[in-house]
Design an enzyme around this catalytic site. Structure first.
Site, mmCIF file in Angstrom:
data_model
loop_
_atom_site.group_PDB
_atom_site.id
_atom_site.type_symbol
_atom_site.label_atom_id
_atom_site.label_comp_id
_atom_site.label_asym_id
_atom_site.label_seq_id
_atom_site.Cartn_x
_atom_site.Cartn_y
_atom_site.Cartn_z
ATOM 1 N N ASN A 106 -10.182 -0.196 0.471
ATOM 2 C CA ASN A 106 -8.716 -0.080 0.445
ATOM 3 C C ASN A 106 -8.214 -0.580 -0.915
ATOM 4 O O ASN A 106 -8.272 -1.777 -1.188
ATOM 5 C CB ASN A 106 -8.133 -0.907 1.596
ATOM 6 C CG ASN A 106 -6.610 -0.881 1.637
ATOM 7 O OD1 ASN A 106 -5.963 -0.427 0.706
ATOM 8 N ND2 ASN A 106 -6.047 -1.375 2.729
ATOM 9 N N HIS A 122 -3.289 7.257 2.687
ATOM 10 C CA HIS A 122 -3.728 5.971 2.153
ATOM 11 C C HIS A 122 -5.064 5.628 2.811
ATOM 12 O O HIS A 122 -5.222 5.757 4.030
ATOM 13 C CB HIS A 122 -2.676 4.902 2.469
ATOM 14 C CG HIS A 122 -3.154 3.504 2.233
ATOM 15 N ND1 HIS A 122 -3.761 3.121 1.057
ATOM 16 C CD2 HIS A 122 -3.129 2.403 3.020
ATOM 17 C CE1 HIS A 122 -4.088 1.841 1.136
ATOM 18 N NE2 HIS A 122 -3.723 1.378 2.324
ATOM 19 N N CYS A 153 0.811 -1.225 0.000
ATOM 20 C CA CYS A 153 0.000 0.000 0.000
ATOM 21 C C CYS A 153 0.844 1.275 0.000
ATOM 22 O O CYS A 153 0.327 2.357 -0.258
ATOM 23 C CB CYS A 153 -0.952 -0.003 1.187
ATOM 24 S SG CYS A 153 -2.037 -1.427 1.195
HETATM 25 N N1 COA Z 1 -18.053 -8.741 9.893
HETATM 26 C C1 COA Z 1 -18.487 -8.975 11.125
HETATM 27 N N2 COA Z 1 -17.658 -9.293 12.133
HETATM 28 C C2 COA Z 1 -16.349 -9.363 11.864
HETATM 29 C C3 COA Z 1 -15.839 -9.135 10.569
HETATM 30 C C4 COA Z 1 -16.748 -8.815 9.561
HETATM 31 N N3 COA Z 1 -16.358 -8.555 8.310
HETATM 32 N N4 COA Z 1 -14.498 -9.274 10.610
HETATM 33 C C5 COA Z 1 -14.171 -9.582 11.873
HETATM 34 N N5 COA Z 1 -15.287 -9.648 12.639
HETATM 35 C C6 COA Z 1 -15.385 -9.917 14.056
HETATM 36 C C7 COA Z 1 -14.226 -10.734 14.590
HETATM 37 O O1 COA Z 1 -14.431 -12.100 14.348
HETATM 38 C C8 COA Z 1 -14.261 -10.370 16.045
HETATM 39 O O2 COA Z 1 -15.243 -11.145 16.672
HETATM 40 P P1 COA Z 1 -15.069 -11.689 18.184
HETATM 41 O O3 COA Z 1 -14.920 -10.448 19.015
HETATM 42 O O4 COA Z 1 -16.315 -12.446 18.396
HETATM 43 O O5 COA Z 1 -13.815 -12.503 18.144
HETATM 44 C C9 COA Z 1 -14.717 -8.914 16.057
HETATM 45 O O6 COA Z 1 -15.338 -8.703 14.786
HETATM 46 C C10 COA Z 1 -13.599 -7.908 16.250
HETATM 47 O O7 COA Z 1 -12.516 -8.276 15.397
HETATM 48 P P2 COA Z 1 -11.211 -7.416 15.351
HETATM 49 O O8 COA Z 1 -10.282 -8.051 14.361
HETATM 50 O O9 COA Z 1 -10.702 -7.164 16.729
HETATM 51 O O10 COA Z 1 -11.776 -6.041 14.757
HETATM 52 P P3 COA Z 1 -11.054 -4.675 14.577
HETATM 53 O O11 COA Z 1 -11.767 -3.626 15.309
HETATM 54 O O12 COA Z 1 -9.561 -4.796 14.753
HETATM 55 O O13 COA Z 1 -11.312 -4.381 13.036
HETATM 56 C C11 COA Z 1 -10.101 -4.484 10.969
HETATM 57 C C12 COA Z 1 -10.800 -5.254 12.050
HETATM 58 C C13 COA Z 1 -9.515 -5.450 9.976
HETATM 59 C C14 COA Z 1 -11.108 -3.582 10.283
HETATM 60 C C15 COA Z 1 -8.998 -3.600 11.607
HETATM 61 O O14 COA Z 1 -8.184 -4.407 12.426
HETATM 62 C C16 COA Z 1 -8.129 -2.945 10.593
HETATM 63 O O15 COA Z 1 -8.550 -2.040 9.890
HETATM 64 N N6 COA Z 1 -6.848 -3.311 10.550
HETATM 65 C C17 COA Z 1 -5.888 -2.717 9.660
HETATM 66 C C18 COA Z 1 -6.186 -3.158 8.280
HETATM 67 C C19 COA Z 1 -5.321 -2.488 7.301
HETATM 68 O O16 COA Z 1 -5.186 -1.308 7.322
HETATM 69 N N7 COA Z 1 -4.770 -3.308 6.422
HETATM 70 C C20 COA Z 1 -4.072 -2.917 5.316
HETATM 71 C C21 COA Z 1 -2.894 -2.115 5.615
HETATM 72 S S1 COA Z 1 -2.667 -1.181 4.237
#
Ligand code: COA
Length: 323
Positions: free
Chosen positions: A277, A247, A111
């Protein structure tokens, strides 16, 4: 000689996919995706590939720079979804599509790819080696997403953005500074393990895998530091910036970094809701939106930042040099 950001262009494929569409494929909801990421919709390719998206974005950027294909003396394309695994580079395919006979190569910085490409173009131009470089960030991420994995498939989208970086003697329009970094100790956090010679074509692991939570934390920390550093070393604050164009991975990351540098909300450009993204394409796509909406004016100082697999990250201070 200085390097200026002369023009911008972008392209997205036609097929729009909303959060409600994804609700039909995986166990997710519009509410969860919107709350955790800010994303409402994204675009996916149907019969197009990365070079098709890149070609269309590049064509617009060249035209807006007031140039012809024959004026472009280098093509640098950032992507993690190249048309071909090893060769030819997607940049070579795009150069051929656009009628450009010049050096062309891909770079792989996930990214952060557009900021890496910008840094390379700046260096080539400042060295006197080139006059007009086409840089492109282009991705067909829907091709490497596991639509059974709800933690990743709701995040990514396809698209392309391009810019022409041109030589200028006018210091006022010069790209001011670029900060790029990498730390390979995080290589397992964002990875496509089954697409390379290490594991061969392992069909079990062909898709993108992400440790989302951990990635989020490192992204906020490193990006906040990078943007603070680049502003400090240029004696600038958010007051000197017209547009913060980060980004577009997650609005919560953007918000946290904006707070760290006291960037007023009205200066932060958010397009993640429309496109998801799009990795290396997201920054030029956001710049293009601003340009097409008539909000981005010549001379406006843009602060760019990006974070991605590797990990890689970086930031840049770039006055918009287009008309
Ligand atoms: N829909 C519903 N629930 C979801 C889900 C979805 N698409 N994806 C994950 N969950 C659930 C998980 O299973 C978890 O459930 P649990 O609490 O029962 O275990 C809960 O939601 C929380 O998951 P978590 O991973 O802690 O969520 P988060 O707040 O960290 O958000 C992301 C997840 C991926 C959105 C976030 O971590 C993120 O943006 N990370 C960076 C991603 C990024 O920028 N990547 C590219 C870099 S360029």
């Amino acid at each position: 000689m200085y390097a200026k950001f002369a023009s911008v262009g972008a392209y997205v494929p036609k097929k729009k996919v909303t959060n409600f569409d994804l609700e039909k494929i995986v166990d997710t909801s519009d509410e969860w995706i919107t709350k955790r990421t800010g994303i409402k919709e994204r675009y996916f390719v149907e019969d197009e590939v990365t070079s098709d998206l890149a070609t269309k974005a590049g064509e617009i950027a060249i035209k807006r720079a007031g140039l012809k294909s024959s004026d472009i003396d280098m093509v640098i394309l950032a992507t993690i979804t190249p048309d071909y695994f090893a060769m030819p580079s997607t940049a070579c395919v795009v150069a051929e599509n656009l009628g450009i006979k010049a050096p062309a190569f891909d770079i792989s910085a996930a990214c952060t790819g557009f900021i890496y490409a910008l840094a390379q173009a700046k260096a080539f131009i400042e060295s006197g080696m080139n006059k007009n470089i086409l840089i492109i960030g282009a991705e067909a991420l829907s091709k490497i997403i596991d639509f059974k994995d709800r933690t990743t498939c709701v995040i990514f989208g396809d698209g392309a953005g391009a810019a022409v970086i041109s030589a200028t003697k006018n210091r006022d329009e010069a790209i001011l500074d670029i900060d790029i970094n990498a730390d390979g100790s995080y290589q397992d956090y964002l990875i496509t393990p089954g697409r390379g010679v290490k594991y061969g074509c392992d069909t079990e692991n062909i898709y993108l895998q992400m440790k989302g939570n951990e990635t989020f934390k490192v992204a906020v920390k490193t990006l906040s530091q990078s943007v603070r550093d680049i502003l400090d070393r240029n004696g600038m604050t958010s007051d000197n910036i017209e547009w913060f164009i980060p980004h577009q991975a997650n609005y919560r990351i953007i918000d946290a970094v904006a707070r760290a540098i006291k960037m007023p909300a009205e200066k932060s450009v958010l397009t993640v809701s429309k496109y998801g993204n799009t990795s290396s394409a997201s920054i030029p796509m956001a710049i293009n939106d601003m340009y097409e909406e008539g909000r981005l004016k010549k001379g406006d100082m843009m602060l760019l930042d990006a974070f991605g697999g590797g990990f890689t990250w970086g930031s840049a201070l770039v006055p918009f040099g287009g008309e």
